[in-house]
Design an enzyme around this catalytic site. Sequence first.
Site, short mmCIF file in Angstrom:
data_model
loop_
_atom_site.label_atom_id
_atom_site.label_comp_id
_atom_site.label_asym_id
_atom_site.label_seq_id
_atom_site.Cartn_x
_atom_site.Cartn_y
_atom_site.Cartn_z
N CYS B 102 -0.14 -4.19 2.69
CA CYS B 102 -0.71 -3.01 2.02
C CYS B 102 -2.25 -2.79 1.75
CB CYS B 102 -0.06 -2.38 1.09
SG CYS B 102 1.79 -2.51 0.88
N THR B 189 -3.49 -11.91 -1.95
CA THR B 189 -2.00 -11.74 -1.62
C THR B 189 -1.87 -11.53 -0.04
OG1 THR B 189 -1.64 -10.40 -3.39
CG2 THR B 189 -0.01 -10.09 -1.88
N CYS B 297 6.07 0.37 -2.92
CA CYS B 297 6.93 -1.29 -2.72
C CYS B 297 7.49 -1.62 -3.93
CB CYS B 297 5.64 -2.03 -2.32
SG CYS B 297 4.46 -2.18 -3.82
#
Lengths: 483, 483, 483, 483
Positions: B102, B189, B297
């Site tokens: 994302c 991430t 999410c």
Amino acid sequence: MKTVDEYLDSLRRLDLKVWMFGERVANHVDHPVIRPSVNAVARTYELASDERYAGLMTACSSLNGEKVNRFTHLHQGLDDLVQKVKMQRLLGQKTAACFQRCVGLDALNALDSVTCEMDQKLGTGYHARFRDYVRHVQENDLVVNGAMTDPKGDRGLRPHQQRDPDLYLRVVSRKADGIVVRGAKAHQTGALNSHEVCVMPTMTMSEADRDWAVSFAVPADTPGIVYVYGRQSGDTRKLEQSPMDVGNALYGGHEALVIFEDVFVPWERVFMCGEWEFSGLLVERFAAYHRQSYGGCKVGVGDVLIGAAAQTADYNGTARASAVREKLVEMVHLNETLYACGIACSSQGHPTASGTWMVDLLLANVCKQNVTRFPYEIARLAEDIAGGLMVTMPSEKDFRHPEIGPYIEKYLQGAGVAPTEHRLRMLRLIENLTLGCAAVGYRTESLHGAGSPQAQRVVIARQADLEAKKKLARVIAGIEAEE
Amino acid sequence: MKTVDEYLDSLRRLDLKVWMFGERVANHVDHPVIRPSVNAVARTYELASDERYAGLMTACSSLNGEKVNRFTHLHQGLDDLVQKVKMQRLLGQKTAACFQRCVGLDALNALDSVTCEMDQKLGTGYHARFRDYVRHVQENDLVVNGAMTDPKGDRGLRPHQQRDPDLYLRVVSRKADGIVVRGAKAHQTGALNSHEVCVMPTMTMSEADRDWAVSFAVPADTPGIVYVYGRQSGDTRKLEQSPMDVGNALYGGHEALVIFEDVFVPWERVFMCGEWEFSGLLVERFAAYHRQSYGGCKVGVGDVLIGAAAQTADYNGTARASAVREKLVEMVHLNETLYACGIACSSQGHPTASGTWMVDLLLANVCKQNVTRFPYEIARLAEDIAGGLMVTMPSEKDFRHPEIGPYIEKYLQGAGVAPTEHRLRMLRLIENLTLGCAAVGYRTESLHGAGSPQAQRVVIARQADLEAKKKLARVIAGIEAEE
Amino acid sequence: MKTVDEYLDSLRRLDLKVWMFGERVANHVDHPVIRPSVNAVARTYELASDERYAGLMTACSSLNGEKVNRFTHLHQGLDDLVQKVKMQRLLGQKTAACFQRCVGLDALNALDSVTCEMDQKLGTGYHARFRDYVRHVQENDLVVNGAMTDPKGDRGLRPHQQRDPDLYLRVVSRKADGIVVRGAKAHQTGALNSHEVCVMPTMTMSEADRDWAVSFAVPADTPGIVYVYGRQSGDTRKLEQSPMDVGNALYGGHEALVIFEDVFVPWERVFMCGEWEFSGLLVERFAAYHRQSYGGCKVGVGDVLIGAAAQTADYNGTARASAVREKLVEMVHLNETLYACGIACSSQGHPTASGTWMVDLLLANVCKQNVTRFPYEIARLAEDIAGGLMVTMPSEKDFRHPEIGPYIEKYLQGAGVAPTEHRLRMLRLIENLTLGCAAVGYRTESLHGAGSPQAQRVVIARQADLEAKKKLARVIAGIEAEE
Amino acid sequence: MKTVDEYLDSLRRLDLKVWMFGERVANHVDHPVIRPSVNAVARTYELASDERYAGLMTACSSLNGEKVNRFTHLHQGLDDLVQKVKMQRLLGQKTAACFQRCVGLDALNALDSVTCEMDQKLGTGYHARFRDYVRHVQENDLVVNGAMTDPKGDRGLRPHQQRDPDLYLRVVSRKADGIVVRGAKAHQTGALNSHEVCVMPTMTMSEADRDWAVSFAVPADTPGIVYVYGRQSGDTRKLEQSPMDVGNALYGGHEALVIFEDVFVPWERVFMCGEWEFSGLLVERFAAYHRQSYGGCKVGVGDVLIGAAAQTADYNGTARASAVREKLVEMVHLNETLYACGIACSSQGHPTASGTWMVDLLLANVCKQNVTRFPYEIARLAEDIAGGLMVTMPSEKDFRHPEIGPYIEKYLQGAGVAPTEHRLRMLRLIENLTLGCAAVGYRTESLHGAGSPQAQRVVIARQADLEAKKKLARVIAGIEAEE
């Protein structure tokens, strides 16, 4: 569409039997205790004719193609559902009160799809006559009191088990030209400002409760209907001619106990009569629409309360304190979370068999569940920012008195240049919303309106699809293969 | 679009300098600690080629008209914004982990509108070259690591005030063909699974911080870039060949410290270089998209955790206890509130100058603010339902041992017919999500990802329009006339 | 009283059958995974011989007039009850972990009054032999594992209804010189560091569960007893020789599954055998003492976590931010509320028939109910202040590596003069307490230890005396006259 | 000690200048709006002469050895501190209102130690004359209004910076025989029922605020003192002769604005005059005692509210629903947590230099901080259980009316045999406590009385000893050695 004056005139022409404080009220529309509530409804007419709000306040009728007040409209798509919530937020901002017209809107939309599906399944003929009724409402721009909640007696017993069968409104006789009903509807928001009352059953009925599975609409002054005004905290301040002390001098809401003493309803206004299998669906649909509504109206009232707290912080000279700023942010955050829920359940709606659009059931219930919590915390934070003066300041009559008034003026002044009166007015508004008349709407109605908290939890449990979630977990845990 | 195998091959072809546990990792893609994280990203490829999810997982590119993975798509309308959230919920459900793609999606969308508006205002030429870059990403179906967060050193000082100027990533030299940058990005991430790294400034820069106002993209294995794996609670269980103890044997996430040691960036990949006036807007836009993402999410991961708790209640024989049912309802309620916020900020989006659509800023921040709270309560409730066994049960190696295993089988059996192993597996999954590797994603990332709680509060304060709310209150309080 | 060395020696002399990670552990006292837990217990010996803490850590035995470790003492008054809580807070501060010796203390005190009352009512002779046992414990300064929780199988069934009768520990045969028991006790905190195990029934037994109403004590290495270590999040970091990564290198806790495979217990160590009518009272008393305990120990651990968060704020350069300060105040407020409950239930205690003092039952349950909530919020706030680095920073091995270490040193430095290592150490401590080994003690044990949340609610409901409260309300409402 | 009649007579003999609703009130003691408040204070006399409560309600004076009402007693030990809290809980239960006499008790105890320490440090002679005053209060069993809170004007400015110096009460002239003071004290709980007013500064004064650092006591009807009644939500229902609608017909509280228009105070009643260095200590001590008080009185009121909710559940037929039971448990849990805090700060008290005992400062502030939260949640839960009828039911006048009354009787009946009137009375009591007159005491006073929430947080921050906690964390993290 009616003008405000036409609305007021039409109300005055109704011959309602209203009781208040142990007396029959003659001209209830102009009674100072009730008038603020009439004013709040009147704004739904006024803003509809205001160009700035026309897109929000009006819609093109799906029945006759005419421009109608959105409060009488059957939702024709996602946009209608979303616009409804925005309209409600606007009116909450403009009245700082319950403006009472949503319950009729939600009743109309719920009955529209349910009568259609009932006809399809059972071969009944309710939908066409219901559509006639909606046309009547739209063409005359009527306020409809959607009446659902029965007194209920012993909550542990079903309607037919109650020691007095009238504790749930019921059909007492069926005639050639109509039915006769008896019972009552409690907590009827805006009952005294409505042209019509539209009755629905209050819960899922079993076969043994067949006579209680009844829905219909009649004019508000139909013979046999009696109204008893419900007292509100601080209601009689409106009689004192101390507008400051009222907090919100112009607007308010009210609730009434509405008694049906053998009221005759002609068949063309009967929308359910014994079809107990559809009572649950009707309750679920109405409740879902109404739980959506709270994601709009209470947010608008919340906007006013947040504004009042922020303004009071200015008057108190505390606006720059980080603790105060954080509390205002928290109030906004909670209020916008409610709005997000109102918007989300609208934007995820879907069409029903009748063509009318329905909100997302799970999200609408999640919305209302949050409404049973956050306004209480917003109110607590507002009281925190306001300070104790909110509940210790003298009456307006003292403030206006030539002898004692100057002392109040002197000692209750705040920071900056605003006159003491402004500070006191603002504090009275916060009192009104947290402890006074409007607290009935902002707190108790947020808790119990459209169903008490546990009612939403039952729907959430049913809609949660825990089986699908367990399956997801079993796959991740290596217990089952993914499909 | 790439297949999963093509994705894996393309990753293996990258020559990343990865450090973990004090060693250079040679084939990081197949390293057992990192592989679950690769698998999670791989599902974004797999589901895109699955017909059942095509509508959600793919979109028609606005740049070339081709079908592209939605994770590389520039949002072209409200529907794209809403679909994004639904795609994220789906992937959360399928991986019970952070699937890491994302951040690149959000970086691309934010840079698209900001480069356009920067060009319009300053006459720069970033937008066209940025669009070329997006085409490159879409055509090659790349994973982009959107890299925003600098190490920051002393949080009380601005970049140019730090004792070491590299504590915020900066331009150290400008050349004819490009720029050279130095610094680091922390908490990256999915860095080890990405083809590209796309750097953005971490906060609003002042004029004195001009050299720190830099945005660019380079391949992940560009010389000078070094990755250091960030440890997670329970990470080395993945090395033990005890899949049960891992809880989620297939999927996971990871974070890395990414160091830029005088990395050269050609001008065609530079999207901001000194335009400090636009750094704040870029941060705001990226953060808003990313705060929206968490309304999808984390909700999907929450679905798995709720499912795991419900399944454990079955295994424990407590599923019908009213207290357990109420806790499950509460978990669902909180989870769906997050979803409502994700949906609402999407459905209230608007187009930007570049044609790319932006979410509602206030509601996106409200969404993330709730994400900093509710997953913690959902996790607490899951631990409550799970019972203490979650943290006291023996290792898989004991369970499999011929001597001690039968005792565990006997004494840790639950209700019903499910084997003891299923119960233990499910408890390990809950441990994974609340205390183990996935807790980093479900708890800490919910708190700090896309900005720590206070960052959202600053935006909420700015977007609250308290002045308008004060005005509403003054009108109702009778201090001012309505306009 | 024993010295620390004497304690360790005495432990080493025990021949425990311990399983961990699929293997029999030979010298478990010195095993790196278990040793931190031994160290925590050892501090209960060390501080008892430290003059600064003598008043808190020791008491004058009511049995022999000698000075004994307070962990073996029978409470003789309110002061003993209060001192117990303060001792527990101290040890929580000194170990930042569960120090495991409370459960035995609480078992001794509960059995003391219950055996006395049981004898009085039933004419049994348990109390004298129990007092002999307490003398033995005091004179040898022993650690006693108070073992209550059975595996329970299907929670919806009573012991005698389970498909395997051993799912609750039971008497399998009665002999002339003693009894033989079979079953298991789960979640046994500190089992591997104890000299003795003292078994109690896990819940109120009915007459049909008579064989499960059994209480006794035996040495921890009695033949037939087998221990299986319970895995903790991050347990194997202790094997890596990376003390930084462990967070709390010195102290920890552990839990074990303790299996009783036909263990023989001589009659002089049997304290209940079939007297099912007193099983409920024993559970209630033990639980109340243990729920009191949590108002001390968890507060001490909370002190460390608050300190770690405050120290990290210094390292991060955020200590003066008002949002950070408010969060620290909130952490302190919640932590001290727990302490207040621990103190209050102690100071409102009362003597029992045996002369041993009992805490206030209602307030002890209120105490523990808060412990099931506040540590979770304290942990969340600590994670908030810590920032994301807590879960994204590299391993100690990377930090110590000559090639990559200097980058970490450079980029992860904080504000002020503290070395990077201090910052990383402090973050690892917070990780340990919120996600790692110590989270098992600080979070899960807070939730489930001494009974899961619902267990306290059942007692609170029973102790609430709603009838008296209704009476108060009826008097005020004018329905009834005051008496 | 006085009897109730003697108390009433003594009040009637005072010549107070009282303003209410724009008029001078002649016989305020018997005015229906004020009388419930007088009644509440009267119970402090009545119960003191009731043998059942003598131990709680009276004490042996440390000054003259006589039995005195505990509301005039200087605390001589831990037991006195604990008994105070229990006495307050009892009176809360008996009045369901603020009984208004604590503020004087807390003022006396705070001034006792502060005048003593001031004399020791500064060589002043306040303590002896203050003790004379206490003797006067004890011997005549007087009610003392402890007056601390100034109007404050702009909260961002200090007293000497205000545009009107009178916004904080101050010394305007010093004479041979006494001082003249001017200013006001706001939110004066119970002012109209008091024999004496005892003034203290409202905050820590700086040297420039020397003239505002003043403390003294005078009879309530001293020339120059004027009282203005503070309006409460629903106050005028007391004028309607509808006791049902009042909810609590017998008891209530009130607040007043007390104006000091150049009031002369003889030196023998001056307890501080210019010693600004001791103003902060006086505020801290008074506030701590008063924050302790709330852990008693509000708990007693909470008991009534819980009882009212439980009783209503019986009337509604919902008492066995698990959701209702859980809410009642939660109410009890929160209420007892407040009590635990009240008890804990008392039991951890310590003696001061004057021999009077002081509560634990940190825990007293923690107590009050919880009081700013939990009563709001308890009230919300009570409203939840009550149902919407609480705010929609008709007036008593309607209920009593021969025509409409029978309908109300019929339709608002509940479960079981209780008459409808009982149900309505109980709902009105809940309304009174959550929205009506008593909500001022139970909600707003809980929030702002004894200092608004932020005031407690400042003390908690100061008392938290974060440095010691950081040290604990550094030791555990291996950064520092233990001492």
